[in-house]
Scaffold this active site. Structure first.
Site, PDB file in Angstrom:
ATOM      1  N   ARG A  77       2.207  -6.280   4.976  1.00 35.90           N
ATOM      2  CA  ARG A  77       2.347  -4.706   5.028  1.00 35.90           C
ATOM      3  C   ARG A  77       2.663  -4.348   3.763  1.00 35.90           C
ATOM      4  NH1 ARG A  77       6.394  -0.719   7.769  1.00 35.90           N
ATOM      5  NH2 ARG A  77       4.977   1.149   7.462  1.00 35.90           N
ATOM      6  N   HIS A 121       4.345   6.150   2.553  1.00 34.00           N
ATOM      7  CA  HIS A 121       5.495   5.532   2.917  1.00 34.00           C
ATOM      8  C   HIS A 121       6.643   6.236   2.154  1.00 34.00           C
ATOM      9  CE1 HIS A 121       7.905   1.740   4.635  1.00 34.00           C
ATOM     10  NE2 HIS A 121       8.944   2.267   4.192  1.00 34.00           N
ATOM     11  N   GLU A 166       7.055   6.175   9.789  1.00 31.44           N
ATOM     12  CA  GLU A 166       8.434   6.770  10.196  1.00 31.44           C
ATOM     13  C   GLU A 166       8.329   8.422   9.927  1.00 31.44           C
ATOM     14  OE1 GLU A 166      11.513   4.551   8.525  1.00 31.44           O
ATOM     15  OE2 GLU A 166      11.215   3.034   9.871  1.00 31.44           O
ATOM     16  N   ASN A 299       8.794   0.431  14.310  1.00 36.39           N
ATOM     17  CA  ASN A 299      10.066  -0.090  13.512  1.00 36.39           C
ATOM     18  C   ASN A 299      11.093  -0.095  14.474  1.00 36.39           C
ATOM     19  OD1 ASN A 299       8.118  -0.209  11.414  1.00 36.39           O
ATOM     20  ND2 ASN A 299       8.900   1.367  10.242  1.00 36.39           N
ATOM     21  N   TYR A 301      15.103  -1.209  14.649  1.00 38.26           N
ATOM     22  CA  TYR A 301      16.334  -2.122  13.888  1.00 38.26           C
ATOM     23  C   TYR A 301      17.553  -1.862  15.006  1.00 38.26           C
ATOM     24  CZ  TYR A 301      14.001  -1.775   9.616  1.00 38.26           C
ATOM     25  OH  TYR A 301      12.953  -2.003   8.573  1.00 38.26           O
ATOM     26  N   GLU A 357       8.209  -3.292  11.331  1.00 42.26           N
ATOM     27  CA  GLU A 357       9.374  -3.502  10.671  1.00 42.26           C
ATOM     28  C   GLU A 357      10.343  -4.066  11.680  1.00 42.26           C
ATOM     29  OE1 GLU A 357      10.926  -0.542   7.941  1.00 42.26           O
ATOM     30  OE2 GLU A 357       9.113   0.191   7.224  1.00 42.26           O
TER      31      GLU A 357
HETATM   32  O1  IFM Z   1      13.795   0.182   4.126  1.00 44.06           O
HETATM   33  C1  IFM Z   1      13.436   1.195   5.156  1.00 44.06           C
HETATM   34  C2  IFM Z   1      11.980   1.104   5.127  1.00 44.06           C
HETATM   35  O2  IFM Z   1      11.354   1.980   3.978  1.00 44.06           O
HETATM   36  C3  IFM Z   1      11.661   2.042   6.217  1.00 44.06           C
HETATM   37  N1  IFM Z   1      12.198   1.846   7.539  1.00 44.06           N
HETATM   38  C4  IFM Z   1      13.624   1.430   7.250  1.00 44.06           C
HETATM   39  C5  IFM Z   1      14.040   0.224   6.346  1.00 44.06           C
HETATM   40  C6  IFM Z   1      15.427  -0.139   6.287  1.00 44.06           C
HETATM   41  O3  IFM Z   1      16.388   1.046   6.394  1.00 44.06           O
END
Ligand code: IFM
Length: 458
Positions: A77, A121, A166, A299, A301, A357
């Site tokens: 990606r 992005h 995002e 995404n 985290y 992500e």
């Molecule tokens: O690095 C970023 C990415 O560009 C977008 N999502 C979160 C990642 C980590 O902060």
């Protein structure tokens, strides 16, 4: 010991973005992006760096494809830089920019790697921002024209398209909190920006389908698992508010053709909207946004545990001591990954989900004997992959997982201070060095399964 397998056809990949890795910011006709512009403002980026060189991927892309081959991944990606393709965001395309992506896509296909292309992005051309940026409805037209240019050129070979990455970050971090480019602090504008991002997604999808026969198209949103810090009505309401503004504000229009009524009421109460009749939502917009997508990109985290602040607004309650957080200050919480995947499936029934992500920033030690030992990242990946595998068993239509990121890169307002890569990058020499996490991921990809015990690397 090797644990449960992923289904046949499940894709393992890695992710990057143009602004964070390409460099060559002033080469071959590339125009300025909002992030180039903001990085030049004192104090905007933590280490005062910019992305003018970054990982120099513009020149080293062949070596980077070689790293992907080493990992054995089947998908990559990446994003096209809007201002590399259209230096002022609109008008005549920059042939050299398009030719770069031609070469990259051909190189990936030769290596047996399927390209997943993100159009936006975060790197809006600065010239468009100066005309009102995402707050202006004209930017929707500009984005659709950009999607048309890129998909006409690459649509014969690229069959997986992500419109935006995002939108919450662009809208909220960029236009409400001022922490990301373009650095504005206007909550009302942020809502307009979110709407225009979603609308441009809805308008671009048919264009992508027309130019790229048989393609799959979707949008990537950041999702977080939100929990109240206690069972009190106030804390539960704070969790509802955060879920509304962070998750549902984007997911509901995409899947249900409506903004969530409770979250709209929250914005009216806070004075960000005059009433529930949102003036910038024109007739037909919500139908356009809800165009059936081929997949939902997410995404993930971390999770958010919140209590009600004095005004009822959500306030984060730390759940882990600082030494257990990632370098971004984010809690490592794989259960939240399982929870969001199952919740999204239950509430929105997407055809497919791609985790576009997932990863962690840690302060890695220097390379020794040609390798970087990063046990905490290995553990992060292992526990999250196990959560993803459990989610599939629970019925989640998860089709792919992209580790963030292939290599250390320019982490936006954090500059080069945060390292997410499977490969370490020495930004002076541009040398890439495998971390143990790269070795771990390679083993996962080869086995199509995740080890249930922590691997020991010497
Ligand atoms: O690095 C970023 C990415 O560009 C977008 N999502 C979160 C990642 C980590 O902060």
């Amino acid at each position: 010991m090797i644990g449960p397998s992923f289904p046949a056809g499940f894709r393992f990949g890695v992710a990057t973005s143009a602004q964070q890795i390409e460099g060559a910011a002033r080469e071959d006709g590339r125009g300025e992006s909002v992030w180039d512009h903001c990085a030049a403002k004192p104090g905007f980026v933590k280490d005062r760096s910019d992305a003018s060189r970054a990982c120099d991927h513009y020149h080293r892309w062949r070596d980077d494809i070689a790293l992907m081959r080493e990992l054995g991944i089947s998908a990559y990606r990446f994003s096209t830089g809007w201002s590399r393709v259209l230096p002022t965001g609109e008008g005549a395309p920059n042939e050299a920019g398009l030719a770069f992506y031609d070469r990259l896509v051909d190189g990936l296909l030769e290596a047996g790697i399927t390209p997943f292309l993100t159009l936006d992005h975060w790197d809006l051309p600065q010239a468009l921002d100066e005309k009102g940026g995402w707050g202006s409805r004209a930017t929707v037209d500009a984005f659709v024209a950009y999607a048309d240019v890129v998909s006409r050129r690459l649509g014969d070979r690229v069959k997986h398209w992500i419109t935006h990455n995002e939108p919450w970050c662009v809208a909220t971090l960029g236009h409400e909190l001022g922490a990301h480019a373009p650095g504005r602090r206007d909550p009302a504008e942020a809502l307009r920006v979110a709407h225009h991002l979603l609308l441009s997604h809805g308008r671009a999808v048919p264009v992508l389908r027309a130019n790229s026969a048989g393609c799959e198209a979707g949008l990537t949103t950041m999702v977080t698992h939100v929990e109240p810090a206690s069972t009190s009505a106030e804390d539960r309401d704070a969790a509802r508010r955060l879920d509304g503004s962070f998750n549902r504000w984007f997911l509901d229009p995409l899947h249900r053709g409506a903004y969530p009524a409770d979250a709209v009421a929250d914005r009216v109460r806070r004075g960000h909207l005059a009433s529930a009749e949102i003036p910038f939502v024109h007739d037909g917009d919500l139908r356009t946004i809800a165009v059936p997508a081929d997949f939902l990109g997410i995404n993930y985290y971390s999770r958010a545990v919140v209590k009600a602040g004095p005004d009822g607004e959500p306030v984060g309650v730390p759940q882990a001591p600082p030494e257990q957080l990632t370098e971004m200050g984010w809690e490592v919480w794989p259960q939240g990954f399982f929870d969001v995947l199952t919740r999204l499936t239950r509430d929105y029934a997407p055809k497919q989900i791609h985790v576009t992500e997932n990863g962690a920033a840690f302060a890695d030690p220097p390379a020794s004997d040609g390798v970087v030992a990063d046990p905490r990242r290995v553990d992060y990946l292992r526990t999250h992959l196990l959560a993803a595998q459990r989610a599939i068993e629970a019925g989640v239509p998860l089709a792919g997982y992209f580790a963030w990121s292939l290599m250390d890169n320019w982490e936006w307002a954090e500059g080069y201070t945060k390292r997410f890569g499977l490969y370490a990058v020495d930004f002076e020499s541009q040398q890439r060095t495998a971390k143990h996490s790269a070795r771990f991921y390679r083993d996962v990809v080869a086995a199509h399964a995740v080890p249930t015990v922590v691997p020991q690397y010497s």
